[in-house]
Design an enzyme around this catalytic site. Structure first.
Site, PDB file in Angstrom:
ATOM      1  N   ASN A  37      43.969  39.822  31.406  1.00 51.96           N
ATOM      2  CA  ASN A  37      42.841  38.912  31.634  1.00 51.96           C
ATOM      3  C   ASN A  37      41.757  39.314  30.639  1.00 51.96           C
ATOM      4  OD1 ASN A  37      40.726  37.377  32.468  1.00 51.96           O
ATOM      5  ND2 ASN A  37      40.485  38.359  34.480  1.00 51.96           N
ATOM      6  N   TRP A  38      41.640  38.521  29.593  1.00 50.32           N
ATOM      7  CA  TRP A  38      40.704  38.890  28.527  1.00 50.32           C
ATOM      8  C   TRP A  38      39.257  38.542  28.860  1.00 50.32           C
ATOM      9  CZ3 TRP A  38      43.824  37.155  23.548  1.00 50.32           C
ATOM     10  CH2 TRP A  38      44.798  38.133  23.270  1.00 50.32           C
ATOM     11  N   LYS A  39      39.034  37.841  29.956  1.00 38.07           N
ATOM     12  CA  LYS A  39      37.659  37.472  30.349  1.00 38.07           C
ATOM     13  C   LYS A  39      36.945  36.820  29.156  1.00 38.07           C
ATOM     14  CE  LYS A  39      37.960  40.982  33.866  1.00 38.07           C
ATOM     15  NZ  LYS A  39      37.304  41.946  34.733  1.00 38.07           N
TER      16      LYS A  39
ATOM     17  N   HIS B 178      39.180  34.583  40.816  1.00 41.96           N
ATOM     18  CA  HIS B 178      38.830  35.941  40.380  1.00 41.96           C
ATOM     19  C   HIS B 178      37.485  36.316  41.004  1.00 41.96           C
ATOM     20  CE1 HIS B 178      37.678  39.302  37.843  1.00 41.96           C
ATOM     21  NE2 HIS B 178      38.952  39.423  37.554  1.00 41.96           N
TER      22      HIS B 178
ATOM     23  N   GLU C 124      34.966  37.649  39.832  1.00 37.73           N
ATOM     24  CA  GLU C 124      33.796  37.268  39.015  1.00 37.73           C
ATOM     25  C   GLU C 124      33.460  35.786  39.210  1.00 37.73           C
ATOM     26  OE1 GLU C 124      35.384  38.856  35.370  1.00 37.73           O
ATOM     27  OE2 GLU C 124      35.195  40.858  36.249  1.00 37.73           O
TER      28      GLU C 124
ATOM     29  N   GLU D  44      42.783  42.585  43.786  1.00 39.69           N
ATOM     30  CA  GLU D  44      41.817  43.271  42.930  1.00 39.69           C
ATOM     31  C   GLU D  44      40.635  43.726  43.773  1.00 39.69           C
ATOM     32  OE1 GLU D  44      42.355  42.006  38.553  1.00 39.69           O
ATOM     33  OE2 GLU D  44      40.917  40.645  39.452  1.00 39.69           O
TER      34      GLU D  44
ATOM     35  N   GLY E 146      36.481  47.088  36.350  1.00 37.74           N
ATOM     36  CA  GLY E 146      35.585  47.460  35.266  1.00 37.74           C
ATOM     37  C   GLY E 146      34.780  48.716  35.538  1.00 37.74           C
TER      38      GLY E 146
ATOM     39  N   SER F  95      40.876  48.488  36.785  1.00 41.54           N
ATOM     40  CA  SER F  95      40.955  49.715  35.985  1.00 41.54           C
ATOM     41  C   SER F  95      42.383  50.222  35.772  1.00 41.54           C
ATOM     42  CB  SER F  95      40.069  50.817  36.596  1.00 41.54           C
ATOM     43  OG  SER F  95      38.711  50.392  36.641  1.00 41.54           O
TER      44      SER F  95
ATOM     45  N   GLY G 162      42.215  44.046  32.819  1.00 42.21           N
ATOM     46  CA  GLY G 162      41.037  43.593  32.089  1.00 42.21           C
ATOM     47  C   GLY G 162      40.843  44.419  30.835  1.00 42.21           C
ATOM     48  N   GLY G 163      39.905  45.380  30.890  1.00 41.45           N
ATOM     49  CA  GLY G 163      39.491  46.156  29.719  1.00 41.45           C
ATOM     50  C   GLY G 163      40.638  46.718  28.892  1.00 41.45           C
TER      51      GLY G 163
HETATM   52  P1  13P Z   1      39.514  45.961  34.533  1.00 38.93           P
HETATM   53  O1  13P Z   1      40.964  46.239  34.223  1.00 38.93           O
HETATM   54  O2  13P Z   1      38.631  45.929  33.336  1.00 38.93           O
HETATM   55  O3  13P Z   1      39.010  46.822  35.654  1.00 38.93           O
HETATM   56  O4  13P Z   1      39.472  44.432  35.090  1.00 38.93           O
HETATM   57  C1  13P Z   1      40.333  44.070  36.112  1.00 38.93           C
HETATM   58  C2  13P Z   1      40.276  42.602  36.282  1.00 38.93           C
HETATM   59  O5  13P Z   1      39.290  42.063  36.732  1.00 38.93           O
HETATM   60  C3  13P Z   1      41.444  41.828  35.862  1.00 38.93           C
HETATM   61  O6  13P Z   1      41.358  40.511  36.307  1.00 38.93           O
END
Ligand code: 13P
Length: 261
Positions: A10-12, A97, A99, A169, A175, A215, A236-237
């Protein structure tokens, strides 16, 4: 073997079309023709076409959108429909998600409408669920997960349920560098599968892939994915660098090989 793992990036709000192209061309070379886990990349909307182009010759990488409108078309400025992302080769769409829920006010009911619209367009929803730290501390983990699942899958009948992917999640692990322990992840995933069994039956619940997100990195994927009910990761990251995302895929693959050897 349990379910085939799905490792999704998930590149956000990262990666322009050009950066997407560069990433995927080197990632594709590294990935080669391996097929032990399913790999999904979710770039921002504007980079979907570049992602589809860069991965086209390979059948190994599926594309996901990070969101979509529940509406089919119309006067909804700034929105993107299921048909639009389908035309850009999206097989999956991330919905609900945390967010989207917390920063953009998306409700369970609104997310449920998106789930139905995605399935109608033959796009597989990756439905995200998870509790905040306050909810966990107040012993509301199960209540929150059950509410999000029951609401999100309200209109999904048995025959379509296994097209869904669930992503657990925990909001406090996103994050933050703070991963849920393998035991905490397994406990939540087992509970999710129990709710799915109640909603459908054990056969359907046993087919639905439940990813863990929060994470995830090359160093912790093996422990997470070795849990009975953890069927992959939503990253994510650590998905923003070719080497670390590839490291996560390799970690997951080694586990699958170990358990099938
Ligand atoms: P991180 O891997 O950066 O914690 O993000 C997780 C996420 O929200 C994937 O959708």
């Amino acid at each position: 073997m349990k379910r085939k793992p799905i490792i999704a990036a998930n590149w956000k709000m990262h990666m322009t079309p050009q950066e997407t192209d560069e990433f995927l061309r080197s990632f594709n070379r590294l990935l080669g023709s391996r097929d032990v886990v399913d790999v999904v990349i979710a770039p921002p909307f504007v980079s979907l076409a570049a992602a589809a182009d860069a991965t086209r010759p390979s059948e190994n990488i599926a594309i996901a959108a990070q969101n979509m409108s529940p509406e089919p078309a119309g006067a909804f400025t700034g929105e993107i429909s299921a048909r639009m992302i389908k035309e850009l080769d999206c097989d999956y769409v991330i919905l609900g998600h945390s967010e989207r829920r917390t920063l953009f006010g998306e409700t369970d009911d609104y997310i449920q409408r998106k789930v139905s619209a995605a399935l109608d367009a033959r796009i597989k929803p990756i439905l995200c669920v998870g509790e905040t730290l306050e909810e966990r501390d107040a012993n509301k983990l199960e209540e929150v997960l059950e509410r999000q699942l029951r609401a999100g899958m309200k209109d999904v009948n048995r025959s379509r349920a296994d097209d869904l992917v669930i992503a657990y999640e925990p909001v406090w692990a996103i994050g933050t560098g703070r991963t849920a322990s393998a035991e905490q992840a397994q406990e939540a995933h087992a509970f999710i599968r129990k709710v799915l069994t109640e909603l459908y039956d054990a056969e359907v619940a046993g087919q639905i892939c439940i990813q863990y997100g929060g994470s995830v990195k090359p160093a912790n994927i093996a422990e997470l994915i070795s849990q009975e009910d953890v069927d992959g990761a939503l990253v994510g990251g650590a998905s923003l660098e070719v080497d670390s995302f590839f490291g996560i895929i390799k970690g997951a693959e080694e586990h699958v090989r170990d358990t099938t050897a």
